[in-house]
Design a protein around this motif. Structure first.
Motif, PDB file in Angstrom:
ATOM      1  N   LEU A 141       9.521 -21.804 -14.317  1.00 32.45           N
ATOM      2  CA  LEU A 141       9.945 -22.635 -15.441  1.00 32.45           C
ATOM      3  C   LEU A 141       9.901 -21.818 -16.735  1.00 32.45           C
ATOM      4  O   LEU A 141      10.856 -21.801 -17.512  1.00 32.45           O
ATOM      5  N   LYS A 180      14.656 -28.853 -13.904  1.00 35.30           N
ATOM      6  CA  LYS A 180      14.406 -28.351 -15.258  1.00 35.30           C
ATOM      7  C   LYS A 180      14.764 -26.856 -15.362  1.00 35.30           C
ATOM      8  O   LYS A 180      15.316 -26.404 -16.367  1.00 35.30           O
ATOM      9  N   GLU A 183      18.440 -26.688 -15.615  1.00 37.55           N
ATOM     10  CA  GLU A 183      18.870 -27.122 -16.956  1.00 37.55           C
ATOM     11  C   GLU A 183      18.658 -26.003 -17.979  1.00 37.55           C
ATOM     12  O   GLU A 183      19.513 -25.767 -18.833  1.00 37.55           O
ATOM     13  N   ASN A 184      17.527 -25.316 -17.890  1.00 42.47           N
ATOM     14  CA  ASN A 184      17.265 -24.192 -18.809  1.00 42.47           C
ATOM     15  C   ASN A 184      18.316 -23.096 -18.647  1.00 42.47           C
ATOM     16  O   ASN A 184      18.819 -22.559 -19.630  1.00 42.47           O
TER      17      ASN A 184
END
Ligand SMILES: [Zn+2]
Ligand SMILES: [Zn+2]
Length: 268
Positions: A141, A180, A183-184
């Protein structure tokens, strides 16, 4: 011949864990019908300032070898300069300095090591797998948020090591992380790779697999490269036929190629 003829994840003996010279890998790539390869030899970052042999001398050797192969195979195979940076999010400034002071076509951002121990050297059990998985996805992440890369390497690499231990990959648990991360990547104008290193061995699945590719498409992702992660000649372009079907199934009709770190597309 493969419909996908661009292998964006190849190691030569410049990498400490591979033993075949770049020339041999290029010959194999031609024999296997590939049009273009990117040598993404390793450059690993270590925790707590631990420094191994990744330095300017290493980079010099890498670029000299690439240039030699570009000349030798001109007209037969396009050879591009890349690198697979491991744990690059731990040293963002140093990564940017290296990446911006060398003529890379393509940069892969990966995560291999926790506390300087490679995941491939860890013994996963039902007691520690979740702990390792949590740490892995938290690192990914952060890497997706700040890493200086063009494509994210083997996004769900954790599953390879679960497969090695005969354990489930806890996909449902980590799905929100994966979402996530995607999405990043999309928000930052970067991409992901589809990696075939597990196939024909541990797991008949790409990293990431179909479910993640479908999600990537749904979220608006369009930059993706395909890589065999081959450390041996016979693995060049390995199972790219299967990747072709998978990508079509997920709704993709093109893959990305890079020059000077700019993406363009090849229809599949
Ligand atoms: Zn890797
Ligand atoms: Zn690799």
């Amino acid at each position: 011949m493969n419909a996908i003829r661009w292998d964006y994840h190849v190691h030569s003996d410049v990498s400490p864990d591979a033993k075949f010279p770049m020339e041999k890998m290029c010959e194999a790539a031609i024999a296997r019908g590939l049009e273009e390869v990117v040598f993404t030899d390793h450059y690993e970052f270590y925790y707590h300032g631990v420094q191994k042999n990744y330095n300017e001398t290493y980079l010099k050797k890498y670029f000299e070898t690439v240039r030699r192969c570009q000349k030798q195979f001109e007209g037969k195979l396009t050879v591009k300069a890349g690198m697979e940076f491991g744990q690059l999010h731990l040293y963002p400034k140093m990564t940017s300095e290296i990446v911006n002071s060398h003529p890379y076509d393509f940069v892969l951002g990966s995560f291999h090591k926790m506390e300087n121990v490679d995941l491939s050297e860890m013994i996963l059990t039902e007691h520690n797998a979740e702990w390792i998985g949590d740490a892995y996805y938290h690192h990914m992440l952060e890497l997706s948020e700040i890493g200086e890369f063009d494509c994210l390497g083997h996004l769900d690499y954790f599953k390879k090591h679960c497969a090695r231990a005969g354990l489930p990959d806890l996909y449902e648990k980590y799905r929100p992380f994966i979402r996530k991360i995607l999405e990043n990547v999309i928000k930052r104008g970067k991409g992901i790779e589809v990696n075939t290193a597990c196939m024909g061995g541990l797991l008949e699945e790409t990293m990431p697999g179909l479910e993640t590719l479908v999600l990537y498409k749904e979220l608006g992702g369009h930059i993706l490269t395909v890589g065999s992660d081959s450390h041996k000649p016979e693995r060049l372009g390995y199972r790219f036929d299967a990747v072709y079907s998978l990508l079509r199934q997920a709704g993709f009709s093109a893959v990305a190629v890079f020059a000077n770190r700019k993406a363009s597309y090849r229809r599949i």
